[in-house]
Design a protein around this motif. Structure first.
Motif, PDB file in Angstrom:
ATOM      1  N   HIS A  18     -10.651   0.400 -10.995  1.00 36.03           N
ATOM      2  CA  HIS A  18     -11.125   1.571 -10.719  1.00 36.03           C
ATOM      3  C   HIS A  18      -9.960   2.560 -10.547  1.00 36.03           C
ATOM      4  CE1 HIS A  18     -15.118   0.278  -9.741  1.00 36.03           C
ATOM      5  NE2 HIS A  18     -14.739  -0.589  -9.288  1.00 36.03           N
ATOM      6  N   HIS A  44      -5.836   5.460  -1.034  1.00 38.84           N
ATOM      7  CA  HIS A  44      -4.533   4.271  -1.079  1.00 38.84           C
ATOM      8  C   HIS A  44      -4.748   3.400  -2.117  1.00 38.84           C
ATOM      9  CE1 HIS A  44      -3.826   4.460   3.605  1.00 38.84           C
ATOM     10  NE2 HIS A  44      -4.857   5.452   3.524  1.00 38.84           N
ATOM     11  N   THR A  45      -3.281   2.941  -2.546  1.00 43.43           N
ATOM     12  CA  THR A  45      -3.322   2.367  -3.870  1.00 43.43           C
ATOM     13  C   THR A  45      -3.833   1.145  -3.549  1.00 43.43           C
ATOM     14  OG1 THR A  45      -1.270   1.441  -2.969  1.00 43.43           O
ATOM     15  CG2 THR A  45      -1.149   3.237  -4.680  1.00 43.43           C
ATOM     16  N   LYS A  46      -3.835   0.727  -2.447  1.00 41.84           N
ATOM     17  CA  LYS A  46      -4.427  -0.960  -2.064  1.00 41.84           C
ATOM     18  C   LYS A  46      -5.963  -1.003  -2.066  1.00 41.84           C
ATOM     19  CE  LYS A  46      -3.615  -4.354   1.479  1.00 41.84           C
ATOM     20  NZ  LYS A  46      -2.257  -4.707   2.441  1.00 41.84           N
ATOM     21  N   TRP A  47      -6.776   0.363  -2.299  1.00 43.26           N
ATOM     22  CA  TRP A  47      -8.024   0.132  -2.330  1.00 43.26           C
ATOM     23  C   TRP A  47      -8.362  -0.082  -3.839  1.00 43.26           C
ATOM     24  CZ3 TRP A  47      -9.490   5.615   0.267  1.00 43.26           C
ATOM     25  CH2 TRP A  47      -9.241   5.543   1.777  1.00 43.26           C
ATOM     26  N   TYR A  93      -6.409  -2.504  -5.457  1.00 42.17           N
ATOM     27  CA  TYR A  93      -5.720  -3.737  -5.943  1.00 42.17           C
ATOM     28  C   TYR A  93      -6.598  -4.659  -6.704  1.00 42.17           C
ATOM     29  CZ  TYR A  93      -1.894  -7.221  -5.405  1.00 42.17           C
ATOM     30  OH  TYR A  93      -1.021  -8.084  -5.254  1.00 42.17           O
ATOM     31  N   GLY A  94      -6.201  -4.982  -7.649  1.00 43.22           N
ATOM     32  CA  GLY A  94      -6.712  -6.032  -8.789  1.00 43.22           C
ATOM     33  C   GLY A  94      -8.296  -5.381  -9.378  1.00 43.22           C
ATOM     34  N   ARG A 105       1.864  -4.217  -7.181  1.00 42.13           N
ATOM     35  CA  ARG A 105       0.802  -3.322  -8.032  1.00 42.13           C
ATOM     36  C   ARG A 105       0.642  -2.067  -7.335  1.00 42.13           C
ATOM     37  NH1 ARG A 105      -3.641  -6.860 -10.884  1.00 42.13           N
ATOM     38  NH2 ARG A 105      -2.487  -8.771 -11.434  1.00 42.13           N
ATOM     39  N   LEU A 135     -15.877  -0.835  -4.703  1.00 41.55           N
ATOM     40  CA  LEU A 135     -15.927  -2.342  -4.700  1.00 41.55           C
ATOM     41  C   LEU A 135     -16.317  -2.831  -5.995  1.00 41.55           C
ATOM     42  CD1 LEU A 135     -17.296  -4.547  -1.649  1.00 41.55           C
ATOM     43  CD2 LEU A 135     -15.267  -4.809  -2.748  1.00 41.55           C
ATOM     44  N   GLN A 164     -12.783   1.845   0.722  1.00 37.50           N
ATOM     45  CA  GLN A 164     -12.482   1.248  -0.401  1.00 37.50           C
ATOM     46  C   GLN A 164     -13.794   0.677  -0.916  1.00 37.50           C
ATOM     47  OE1 GLN A 164     -11.170   0.157   2.248  1.00 37.50           O
ATOM     48  NE2 GLN A 164     -11.004  -2.091   2.681  1.00 37.50           N
ATOM     49  N   ILE A 187      -5.413 -13.399  -8.471  1.00 39.46           N
ATOM     50  CA  ILE A 187      -4.692 -12.137  -9.015  1.00 39.46           C
ATOM     51  C   ILE A 187      -3.182 -12.509  -8.834  1.00 39.46           C
ATOM     52  CG2 ILE A 187      -4.173  -9.856  -8.437  1.00 39.46           C
ATOM     53  CD1 ILE A 187      -6.832  -9.617  -8.063  1.00 39.46           C
ATOM     54  N   GLN A 217     -16.303  -6.530 -13.131  1.00 44.26           N
ATOM     55  CA  GLN A 217     -16.864  -6.291 -11.817  1.00 44.26           C
ATOM     56  C   GLN A 217     -16.181  -6.373 -10.518  1.00 44.26           C
ATOM     57  OE1 GLN A 217     -17.959  -8.124 -14.371  1.00 44.26           O
ATOM     58  NE2 GLN A 217     -20.070  -7.702 -15.112  1.00 44.26           N
ATOM     59  N   GLY A 218     -15.228  -6.984 -10.551  1.00 47.49           N
ATOM     60  CA  GLY A 218     -14.398  -7.456  -9.336  1.00 47.49           C
ATOM     61  C   GLY A 218     -14.057  -6.249  -8.413  1.00 47.49           C
ATOM     62  N   GLY A 219     -14.129  -6.306  -7.265  1.00 51.15           N
ATOM     63  CA  GLY A 219     -13.654  -5.181  -6.307  1.00 51.15           C
ATOM     64  C   GLY A 219     -12.144  -5.406  -6.006  1.00 51.15           C
ATOM     65  N   ALA A 220     -11.672  -4.245  -5.169  1.00 46.87           N
ATOM     66  CA  ALA A 220     -10.302  -4.514  -4.792  1.00 46.87           C
ATOM     67  C   ALA A 220     -10.268  -5.603  -3.979  1.00 46.87           C
ATOM     68  CB  ALA A 220      -9.925  -3.149  -4.226  1.00 46.87           C
ATOM     69  N   ILE A 221      -9.184  -6.288  -3.871  1.00 46.89           N
ATOM     70  CA  ILE A 221      -9.016  -7.218  -2.835  1.00 46.89           C
ATOM     71  C   ILE A 221      -8.280  -6.466  -1.668  1.00 46.89           C
ATOM     72  CG2 ILE A 221      -7.487  -9.233  -2.350  1.00 46.89           C
ATOM     73  CD1 ILE A 221      -8.539 -10.454  -4.493  1.00 46.89           C
ATOM     74  N   TYR A 222      -8.813  -6.446  -0.588  1.00 50.12           N
ATOM     75  CA  TYR A 222      -8.364  -5.743   0.551  1.00 50.12           C
ATOM     76  C   TYR A 222      -8.645  -6.612   1.730  1.00 50.12           C
ATOM     77  CZ  TYR A 222      -7.146  -1.849   3.461  1.00 50.12           C
ATOM     78  OH  TYR A 222      -6.588  -1.115   4.556  1.00 50.12           O
ATOM     79  N   PRO A 223      -7.590  -6.766   2.743  1.00 51.60           N
ATOM     80  CA  PRO A 223      -6.326  -6.134   2.802  1.00 51.60           C
ATOM     81  C   PRO A 223      -5.415  -7.093   1.764  1.00 51.60           C
ATOM     82  CG  PRO A 223      -6.458  -7.678   4.595  1.00 51.60           C
ATOM     83  CD  PRO A 223      -8.019  -7.934   3.925  1.00 51.60           C
ATOM     84  N   ASP A 245       0.903  -1.117   0.016  1.00 52.51           N
ATOM     85  CA  ASP A 245      -0.098   0.125   0.075  1.00 52.51           C
ATOM     86  C   ASP A 245       0.773   1.240   0.050  1.00 52.51           C
ATOM     87  OD1 ASP A 245      -2.428   1.430  -0.020  1.00 52.51           O
ATOM     88  OD2 ASP A 245      -2.360   1.585   2.380  1.00 52.51           O
ATOM     89  N   LEU A 246       0.374   2.347  -0.533  1.00 47.98           N
ATOM     90  CA  LEU A 246       0.978   3.441  -0.608  1.00 47.98           C
ATOM     91  C   LEU A 246      -0.029   4.837  -0.587  1.00 47.98           C
ATOM     92  CD1 LEU A 246       3.717   4.894  -1.501  1.00 47.98           C
ATOM     93  CD2 LEU A 246       3.310   4.576  -3.790  1.00 47.98           C
TER      94      LEU A 246
END
Lengths: 362, 362, 362, 362
Positions: B308, B299-302, B304-305, B253, C52, C48, C360, B356-362, A206-207
């Motif tokens: 958006h 956050h970039t992590k929001w 991930y994958g 990523r 989603l 996030q 992923i 359609q897939g959302g971000a993978i978090y965490p 994360d960043l």
């Protein structure tokens, strides 16, 4: 041996001081405090201490591991204060009164103006009378005054990287007052306390940018840069116009500050070239043991675990802007290493004592 | 089902296309190429493919895993070209001639001016005649033209993040021509080729700036921002003055672009406020399925994958500058996801199909 | 649509359920609880979420982001309970009484013997009467019983990886009772609570074993393996002799269990070969949508974000021991994905609904 | 000062030797080789070298940075050979002939039996005549012989961790011949060469087992453990039955070996207790500067950058098996640190010279 105490040794800066002092030829840690861990031995809180040092210092490592953590420090000649702000000022006051010289790693004595302190730290300054004698602990600037002071205010980690990056340009009047600093820090900069944003699963991969409303190192950076420019005869009449955005990066240690400034044309209207800028930077830091002007963009990892700050200055040809990159290890040159450099200076030792280790790479 | 080929499927963008297409209701991958792996089945090169999909698509996953990698593509209605620049243009030419519509993920058709291409890519453009018909594949800008074109030039990863971040401000004449973009990318952005700087032991726990002499996304960003500003009636007479510094970050990523611009006072000399800026950004992207204006630093992590792009715009009170933060996943919205969004658009499907897939978090 | 509640949605397993359910064709989350965040909207706690889902589900994503977090769940047909043990059992009891079917992700209903529960969890079982009706939620074993039960005890993450790895060998009497499992987990397995050992700076670049005195998944693993062996007619008369050592690994997601067992010679004194073992494993899981026997050592990353478990079985030629490697994503097949697979099964849907996404990679 | 050459200095073990030797009081690097980088200065290949050392050693750092990389070594008293196997043996032969004492970090002189070498390294041994005089460089075992030899075969990284872990148990006849070692290594153990599996995007967030068909450290481990057991009067008549499975872990440095063994009952049929085992381990390594028996499961991070090996031995109550955990930094005690320890020993210096640094934590 000079006796040394570390207040709030259970912080990351306290722990890093232990690592650096374990092999120091002149300082010896004889007292450590840490309220939450009081009564325990250092080796219980930090099991890795038992393996801290081989060599001639193995007895010293054992000595450290078996030190008992107290609530209050015993009398020593020198104290490193790793307490949070406000608590630090109270402790510093007591230490000075009993004749202990102090390197304070908190923010309490960095700002010369107590009302600025109140504005940024939301707290009336607990010991404004001491501000006069406190010296901002950047040896590269205040070496002479540090030698004789009883109180050093150790700079913030971002502030160290950024001030070192911009001092040469501002002192030479190379750039205008318009400064943008995009800084990135590893997670240890957030301390050892528990917070959701430093949870591994949140911070890994994360960043993000943070403190967009204003990071507390801002006034410290501006104070030091304006003072230095003024001392060098440069007038930034309306003061510096600094935008400073810090970012949290998925790594344990390291700061990289990317600094952008508008070059000023010289008398004949020409902008300085990259090689002129680099020469100016090299001259400025010639002879400094811990600041190095390198000839390619530095990597934070080149400073991992060492007390070095690496600078790279260049001109962006397309826009004519000055770029300065500054790297250091936030726990060493950005905190405990610099604190030790200051202490060496205060006690008349070679500034490099205990700071000989190079970066661990890879 | 529309038949699809992927050229150079053994790249990360090729692999990501496979993931996204595995569950797509209208596209079916029937041909894949990859010179170094020709003759192997996809599942041999990417063993994880055997587990790519459960659900209704399990047969599709098996189909993908067993596709043979060829040297040359078979005839399909649509092709995704993941080849390096120059090689891509050659392949695109052949594909168009046989009537295949193309989304080209290389840089070959992004710059409208072939001499600019030559300057930045050190290579005479292999197919300048096609530049006319190529559409820059940013649906948020060129949706209508993408619907009917046979050739989409899929934007660069940094370019996507930065153009989306600055379009609203420049289109509204909110800021001056002085732009600074400090961008940070995860390591997958460097591709799957082997290089010392993407070796784990070098890239882990490290942060550095690169391409200070000029990153190849620079002309693409400037082209698109100037075009958009002009279209919106804004005159940036001497063109944009953009400093763009990319950084390599220790994560797989994610891109975060931190954009700095000088706000222009309005007629009455006042600077816009943060809430005015945010309203303007929200309006600009209202209805967009993949660009979201959020109310805190993203956050970039929001992302991930996911496909958006998250934007946050605010005014730095202290300096009066505009700050825009832009986050996306460099392999999805920054490459293969955007390529699929473009393909959906070209073939008249809902742009969101397969995304359609959302971000993978965490 | 079947109405669904998630209790303690602010946990990582709760959040992962939200991700998986966002695109589910038959389940709709209508109630979420979380004591510490009660009164907030989901999108405030998990920003996030606003990003989603695109596609047909964008309205659903908005619906989720705006759900208010309550102290107590509203009436729904199905509930996922993500509470800590003991608190979970209390909640489950209340839910069942009002006619809600439950998938409990805690450990409360996994052990059939309440005194074993007391021994390992240091707590009298709060609802022993419900143990009878609870079904251990491993579809690969108990699919038929899950279809009709009102209470599923979702397996532990390590337990899932290890039981799936050893079921075929034990059911076939291929190995003796002597089992050693060396398991490694990513940090998200430790949950979202704040602890020093999950602080980024502590967990990054670190590897350690933990729970050497006994990890709580031990009795669950032994219970299920012994039951399965017995059902298959294998007698392990003195019970299994399992050593299970878990390790914390510097990554967010993923479990790899490396299992060691002593092969039993067949009637003619010969040990089975690797290919015989692999054939036996393939047969055992033929037709399973989420368990795959692969032909090389699997990587945890091949399962990142997906509901798949990958197994590799081989014979160590030098020692004649059986090795089985088992990989999964601890938050998906190890927790929330498996919970959804169970829910699909309970409500007569295809087990794969909502679980179509592949890993992923990279 | 003893003159030192490093062959293949551009490897990670070569680089680590530079770091460790930079502050060494008695060794001075005067010659470095590296075919691919021949003609360059060390500081060009490793820019971080310019910041390697402050303190008294700054001149030494400058000296190192400016050393020219040659194709062939100049004459020195001591050479560290970091070449790949086979190439190493050729170089060692030449060095010995000209009177240089050698620490060879390759595998070429570790196995006393050249046919075993041929079997595992698929290569006829290039210098079998030298095997007689080579000493396996584990000071904890062969200190006396190392003092006088001209050729030390520096142990493998896994081998070091595992042999140190099991020596006490096997020498005391505490366990049977049945050994299982599950070992985990950071990525730097794979070297600085470019391979897809050490690409950051592949190795990050990933965990996998490898070399299931037999890792090359296997024969070295068995040779040393059997020799030690025999020397201590223990008879493992059919030899050891060792299963050794290495794993690649997403971190740069560190090895953790988790060792499982079957305890042997004593004369009266009782198994030893944990505290008996720990006492035996403490006794075995009493006085060793770099092997420490700790009282809780050690973390690899407690050894980051240091030459220490940390051991933890305990009895798994449930199964009666012995567990030994062993941690070290693969580039220090697992390679270059141990090489320096050996060199110190060969030249009669304190073994701890140049190895005083503690672990960097966090």
């Amino acid at each position: 041996m000079v006796s040394v105490s570390i207040l709030n040794v259970t912080s990351y800066t306290g722990l890093e001081l232990l690592r650096l002092l374990a092999n120091h030829p002149h300082f010896r840690v004889t007292s450590v405090t840490g309220r939450s861990a009081a009564g325990q031995r250092l080796g219980q809180v930090f099991p890795q201490l038992y393996a801290l040092a081989g060599g001639a210092c193995q007895e010293e490592a054992r000595h450290l591991a078996e030190l008992e953590i107290m609530e209050e420090p015993e009398a020593t000649e020198l104290a490193f204060v790793c307490l949070p702000h406000a608590a630090a000022a109270e402790a510093v006051q007591a230490l000075l009164q009993r004749g202990t010289r102090v390197v304070d790693l908190s923010a309490d004595f960095r700002l010369r103006n107590p009302s600025l302190y109140q504005e940024w730290y939301k707290h009336t300054h607990p010991a404004p009378a001491l501000l006069e004698q406190a010296v901002y602990g950047l040896c590269e600037r205040y070496r002479e005054r540090i030698r004789t002071t009883a109180l050093v205010a150790n700079p913030g980690c971002y502030a160290t990287a950024i001030i070192l990056a911009l001092l040469p340009a501002l002192s030479a009047g190379l750039v205008s007052r318009d400064l943008i600093v995009d800084a990135k820090s590893g997670v240890s900069g957030a301390g050892r306390g528990l917070r959701l944003d430093t949870h591994y699963a949140e911070a890994n991969e994360d960043l993000s940018a943070y403190s967009l409303g204003g990071h507390r190192h801002w006034p410290e950076i501006v104070q030091e840069l304006e003072t230095a420019a003024r001392a060098a005869g440069q007038t930034y009449e309306s003061g510096l116009r600094l935008t400073f955005v810090p970012h949290l990066t998925p790594m344990t240690r390291g700061i990289l500050a990317t600094c952008y400034a508008e070059l000023q044309p010289d008398g004949s209207g020409r902008l300085p070239t990259s090689s002129q800028v680099q020469a100016l930077y090299r001259d400025y830091y010639a002879g400094e043991p811990f600041v190095h002007v390198v000839d390619q963009p530095p990597h934070t990892k080149w400073t991992y675990g060492s007390n070095h700050c690496l600078l790279y200055a260049t001109v962006d040809e397309r826009s004519g802007r000055l770029l300065v990159l500054s790297c250091l290890d936030n726990l060493v040159k950005g905190a405990s290493g610099q604190a030790l450099q200051n202490a060496n200076c205060m006690f008349g030792f070679d500034e490099r004592c205990g700071l000989q280790g190079g970066a661990i790479y890879p």
